[in-house]
Design an enzyme around this catalytic site. Sequence first.
Site, PDB file in Angstrom:
ATOM      1  N   HIS A   1      46.680  34.725  29.263  1.00  0.00           N
ATOM      2  CA  HIS A   1      46.082  34.764  30.605  1.00  0.00           C
ATOM      3  C   HIS A   1      47.157  34.606  31.675  1.00  0.00           C
ATOM      4  CE1 HIS A   1      42.439  33.650  33.230  1.00  0.00           C
ATOM      5  NE2 HIS A   1      43.473  33.600  34.041  1.00  0.00           N
TER       6      HIS A   1
ATOM      7  N   HIS B   1      48.420  36.388  35.751  1.00  0.00           N
ATOM      8  CA  HIS B   1      48.155  37.307  36.868  1.00  0.00           C
ATOM      9  C   HIS B   1      49.499  37.893  37.290  1.00  0.00           C
ATOM     10  CE1 HIS B   1      43.935  35.897  37.695  1.00  0.00           C
ATOM     11  NE2 HIS B   1      44.399  34.911  36.937  1.00  0.00           N
TER      12      HIS B   1
ATOM     13  N   GLN C   1      38.489  39.513  41.920  1.00  0.00           N
ATOM     14  CA  GLN C   1      38.862  38.213  42.505  1.00  0.00           C
ATOM     15  C   GLN C   1      37.857  37.716  43.554  1.00  0.00           C
ATOM     16  OE1 GLN C   1      42.196  35.966  42.382  1.00  0.00           O
ATOM     17  NE2 GLN C   1      40.251  34.978  42.823  1.00  0.00           N
TER      18      GLN C   1
ATOM     19  N   HIS D   1      36.806  34.687  34.163  1.00  0.00           N
ATOM     20  CA  HIS D   1      37.143  33.399  34.791  1.00  0.00           C
ATOM     21  C   HIS D   1      35.812  32.672  34.970  1.00  0.00           C
ATOM     22  CE1 HIS D   1      40.984  35.251  35.737  1.00  0.00           C
ATOM     23  NE2 HIS D   1      41.407  34.154  36.342  1.00  0.00           N
TER      24      HIS D   1
ATOM     25  N   GLU E   1      35.681  27.749  36.908  1.00  0.00           N
ATOM     26  CA  GLU E   1      36.977  27.137  37.240  1.00  0.00           C
ATOM     27  C   GLU E   1      36.802  26.328  38.524  1.00  0.00           C
ATOM     28  OE1 GLU E   1      40.271  29.709  38.148  1.00  0.00           O
ATOM     29  OE2 GLU E   1      41.743  28.114  37.832  1.00  0.00           O
TER      30      GLU E   1
ATOM     31  N   ASP F   1      48.870  31.449  33.293  1.00  0.00           N
ATOM     32  CA  ASP F   1      47.985  31.810  34.405  1.00  0.00           C
ATOM     33  C   ASP F   1      48.771  32.382  35.586  1.00  0.00           C
ATOM     34  OD1 ASP F   1      45.679  32.231  35.825  1.00  0.00           O
ATOM     35  OD2 ASP F   1      45.180  30.117  36.114  1.00  0.00           O
TER      36      ASP F   1
ATOM     37  N   TRP G   1      48.740  30.136  43.851  1.00  0.00           N
ATOM     38  CA  TRP G   1      48.003  29.085  43.150  1.00  0.00           C
ATOM     39  C   TRP G   1      48.921  28.103  42.429  1.00  0.00           C
ATOM     40  CZ3 TRP G   1      46.575  34.261  43.125  1.00  0.00           C
ATOM     41  CH2 TRP G   1      45.371  34.553  43.777  1.00  0.00           C
TER      42      TRP G   1
HETATM   43 FE   FE2 Z   1      43.338  33.113  36.155  1.00  0.00          FE
END
Ligand code: FE2
Length: 419
Positions: free
Chosen positions: A63, A65, A158, A216, A219, A315, A321
């Site tokens: 996982h 991005h 997203q 996702h 979360e 991630d 993030w």
């Molecule tokens: Fe993610």
Amino acid sequence: MTSTSYELVLRQGRLLRADGTIDQVDIAIAAGRIVAIGPELEPGTFELDLEESLISPPFVESHIHLDSALTAGEPRWNQSGTLFEGIEIWRERKQNLSLEDIKTRAIETLKQQAMQGVLYVRSHADVSEQNLVALKGLLEVREAVKDWITLQVVAFPQDGIYGGPKNDALMEEALKLGADVVGGIPHYELTREDGVKSVHRIFELAQQYDRLIDIHCDEIDDDHARFLEVVVACAIRSGLGERVTASHTTAFGSYNNAYANKLLGFIRRTSINFVVNPLINITLQGRTDTYPKRRGLTRVKELWQQGTNVSLGHDCVQDPWYSMGTGNMLDVAFMLVHVAQMTGIAEINACYDMITYQGAKTLNLASDYGIEVGKPANLIVLDAIDRYDAIRRRATVKHVISQGQLIASTNAPLMQWQR
Ligand code: FE2
């Protein structure tokens, strides 16, 4: 197979097998495949002395991005440290994405990962942006890197499938363009009802286009975020099972035990996969707590104990993030040991399996994964004694072999006592 046809022979390695046992062996490679494993093999055209280092199957990044990687601070830093400020910053940054921007950063990140032993990657691509630049860029990258790393691309909405008038159509367009996996974000849909509807839509699209699913899911620290139960119900009814992955599921750590135990039982009726991202979720979650402050992690130990497949993701690498990290999966496993309190020796070894064999299961890699005669020659060599040692020291990956080719080497640091 005669000795003269060995293109590369790896000497004196200690092979970590799928059952956790370790044997000292030589490995011979020809035409991109493993052709012999055993003691004292005949010479090859090229030889590499492994000096009793550990041979492991490659790491699997379940996982990440890649579309947002290496953008930390652009256009501004995430001051609150929350998921939601990160989404807002990314919404600003993605207004001026170009294919070159995406491809350059994604390939740079993939190289960093590969040099640290990752040869299989599942990346999410944001498909909430109207030109689908992130998705198109990552599909081009998937093709450009296929000789040295395997990349799966998830169509990830997203901003929610129902968060804007065009988002549902953009999702479907992304699948037509060739995304491997259908993504989702039900806890960020505008209403609870939209969230439930989005999960049903994801399963419908996956069946229609014959794709995997990776959502996702929950979360958030909100113990009322309960879309995992919807995913599990859809998995049970559809029979898609191992083709389905629930990522993050951090709210599972906040559910009351009566509900959580019921849900664990439902999960046992499926073979869905869970992906845990401990580096980022220990920093993102708990931000609205005072004290006690929650760890923001799903129930990893309980899922692992009941035989549910759990694998790990970094991630984010330097993005809105999560500004830290280099893509090293041993960092991820190391953090999981701490945050999930996986400190028993079988638990530590399980954390290693979560970045190797269990990751391969999440990605639905065919039986090609693993180190056996006849399989593609994808393997890594670590400056480590065993799985525990590899995680404890976040060991250097000394050599990376992809499809029979040595693609990266790193010297392990040599500490010298000078007194
Ligand atoms: Fe993610």
